[in-house]
Design a protein around this motif. Structure first.
Motif, PDB file in Angstrom:
ATOM      1  N   GLY A  62       0.935  -1.213  -0.023  1.00  0.00           N
ATOM      2  CA  GLY A  62       0.046   0.096  -0.046  1.00  0.00           C
ATOM      3  C   GLY A  62       0.932   1.219  -0.098  1.00  0.00           C
ATOM      4  N   ILE A  63       0.633   2.027   1.268  1.00  0.00           N
ATOM      5  CA  ILE A  63       1.648   3.289   1.225  1.00  0.00           C
ATOM      6  C   ILE A  63       2.194   3.268   2.499  1.00  0.00           C
ATOM      7  CG2 ILE A  63       1.657   5.731   1.276  1.00  0.00           C
ATOM      8  CD1 ILE A  63       1.275   4.755  -1.411  1.00  0.00           C
ATOM      9  N   GLY A  64       3.389   3.844   2.371  1.00  0.00           N
ATOM     10  CA  GLY A  64       4.042   4.159   3.949  1.00  0.00           C
ATOM     11  C   GLY A  64       5.493   3.722   3.549  1.00  0.00           C
ATOM     12  N   CYS A  65       6.095   3.572   4.869  1.00  0.00           N
ATOM     13  CA  CYS A  65       7.632   3.317   4.515  1.00  0.00           C
ATOM     14  C   CYS A  65       7.787   1.835   4.163  1.00  0.00           C
ATOM     15  CB  CYS A  65       8.642   3.649   5.944  1.00  0.00           C
ATOM     16  SG  CYS A  65       8.634   5.350   6.431  1.00  0.00           S
ATOM     17  N   SER A  66       7.188   0.862   4.704  1.00  0.00           N
ATOM     18  CA  SER A  66       7.180  -0.328   4.483  1.00  0.00           C
ATOM     19  C   SER A  66       6.776  -0.697   3.017  1.00  0.00           C
ATOM     20  CB  SER A  66       6.353  -1.381   5.318  1.00  0.00           C
ATOM     21  OG  SER A  66       4.965  -0.821   5.285  1.00  0.00           O
ATOM     22  N   SER A  67       5.911  -0.027   2.665  1.00  0.00           N
ATOM     23  CA  SER A  67       5.215  -0.224   1.163  1.00  0.00           C
ATOM     24  C   SER A  67       6.352   0.216  -0.002  1.00  0.00           C
ATOM     25  CB  SER A  67       4.033   0.701   0.970  1.00  0.00           C
ATOM     26  OG  SER A  67       3.009  -0.033   1.826  1.00  0.00           O
ATOM     27  N   ARG A  68       7.479   0.627   0.517  1.00  0.00           N
ATOM     28  CA  ARG A  68       8.361   0.682  -0.650  1.00  0.00           C
ATOM     29  C   ARG A  68       8.936  -0.616  -0.964  1.00  0.00           C
ATOM     30  NH1 ARG A  68       9.871   5.254  -2.433  1.00  0.00           N
ATOM     31  NH2 ARG A  68      11.870   4.299  -3.253  1.00  0.00           N
ATOM     32  N   PHE A  69       8.537  -1.569  -0.344  1.00  0.00           N
ATOM     33  CA  PHE A  69       9.269  -2.929  -0.453  1.00  0.00           C
ATOM     34  C   PHE A  69       9.366  -3.582  -1.873  1.00  0.00           C
ATOM     35  CE2 PHE A  69       9.490  -7.662   0.208  1.00  0.00           C
ATOM     36  CZ  PHE A  69      10.333  -7.730   1.499  1.00  0.00           C
ATOM     37  N   PRO A  70       8.367  -3.429  -2.660  1.00  0.00           N
ATOM     38  CA  PRO A  70       8.199  -4.252  -3.926  1.00  0.00           C
ATOM     39  C   PRO A  70       9.513  -3.554  -4.837  1.00  0.00           C
ATOM     40  CG  PRO A  70       6.023  -3.594  -3.422  1.00  0.00           C
ATOM     41  CD  PRO A  70       7.089  -2.990  -2.141  1.00  0.00           C
TER      42      PRO A  70
END
Ligand code: SF4
Length: 318
Positions: A62-70
């Motif tokens: 989705g959105i957020g720091c973690s969501s840069r994962f892909p």
């Protein structure tokens, strides 16, 4: 990735072997010391151990720091809208049940704006590994209270301390209909983190893993002391639980016997607050899975479905 050939008298070898580099892409741009780095390394390791073909693997966020994962995975990926990782992931799984699917979401993305989708994704129980990066704060937007921020957390939205009790993501997920897998681990115990993600990847339905994550930029006091204290983790022990190397399991100072088939006991574990219980809280492999219907195309072949969709759309053509 490199090809291996078997000679006449050797054990047959796979034609292709994927190395860690095959799952990595670009340098992760999280802050130094961010828990995201070790979670990323753990997913790379699990993908390699399982030899998931990168072209058959998808990370949805989705959105957020973690969501840069892909962006940091050498696989397919979808960096979506805030709170909308689950519906995208369900769509991917429904249409392509053959793909290995990871959903990356944060405490804001999942437990706030995405909470409605969270409920129904658990209920649908489609096969995917959900990694909740829970650092108890909105990091990307620079320190706002999140749904899992502890009472009294000082943030830019609550400079005098947050006033509403937090959501407990374990307890909440355990309360949703058709829940089939709930586990907890931390970013600072790589062996346990990897073993937990591996167990989640083997689960036939939706595996929900809450990862207690450090955010040294905005919440450095939250888990800083705990991550250095071996007494802070409580290992959940059971033959049906997370498969840990016995030497590593022995290194835990605190242990708790817990049968992950007991939903009531899992709810009690979720309420432990004098330490962080790590391991498998609950698993039921028999629950109904909505992707079973997708795999059978609701009784229609893909061609029949396409024709039916074309016919429907033709009704609106001018
Ligand atoms: Fe990680 Fe926090 Fe930095 Fe975000 S703000 S990248 S969560 S350390």
């Amino acid at each position: 990735m490199f090809g291996l050939k078997a000679d006449a008298c050797s054990i047959p070898m796979p034609e292709v072997y994927y190395g860690l580099d095959d799952y990595a892409k670009s340098t992760a741009r999280w802050c130094p010391g961010c828990g995201g780095h070790s979670i990323l390394a753990a997913v790379h390791k699990v993908c390699k151990d399982k030899q998931y073909p990168p072209e058959k693997t998808v990370c949805v966020s989705g959105i957020g720091c973690s969501s840069r994962f892909p962006h940091y995975m050498g696989t397919y990926g979808f960096h979506g809208l805030h709170g909308r990782a689950f519906p995208v992931a369900c769509g991917v799984k429904f249409r392509r049940p053959d793909l290995h699917l990871f959903v990356i979401t944060g405490d804001g993305d999942c437990c706030s704006i995405g909470a409605g989708h969270w409920v129904h994704a658990i209920r649908y129980n489609m096969k995917m590994v959900v990694l909740l990066f829970d650092n108890g704060i909105y990091g990307l937007t620079k320190k706002q209270t999140s749904p899992t921020s502890a009472l009294g957390t000082h943030s830019n939205t609550h400079p005098h301390g947050s006033v509403v009790p937090p959501i407990n993501p374990l307890q909440t997920t355990l309360g949703f209909s058709n829940v089939s897998f709930v586990a907890q681990t931390t970013d600072w115990h790589p062996a346990h983190l990897q073993a937990t993600i591996r167990k989640a990847a083997d689960h036939p339905g939706l595996a929900f893993v809450r990862i207690v994550q450090r955010c040294p930029m905005f919440m450095k006091d939250l888990y800083g002391d705990m991550s250095a204290d071996p007494n802070s983790l409580i290992l959940l022990n059971h033959e049906k639980g997370i498969d840990l190397d016995p030497a590593i399991a022995k290194s835990f100072k605190r242990n708790l016997d817990h049968d992950p088939s007991d939903l009531g006991a899992a709810r009690e574990v979720a309420e432990i607050h004098d330490g962080i219980p790590v391991g498998l809280l609950y698993q039921n492999t028999e629950n109904m899975r909505y992707d079973d219907y997708g795999a059978h195309n609701l009784g229609m072949s893909i061609d029949d479905k396409s024709k039916a969709l074309d016919a429907l759309l033709d009704r609106y053509a001018i």
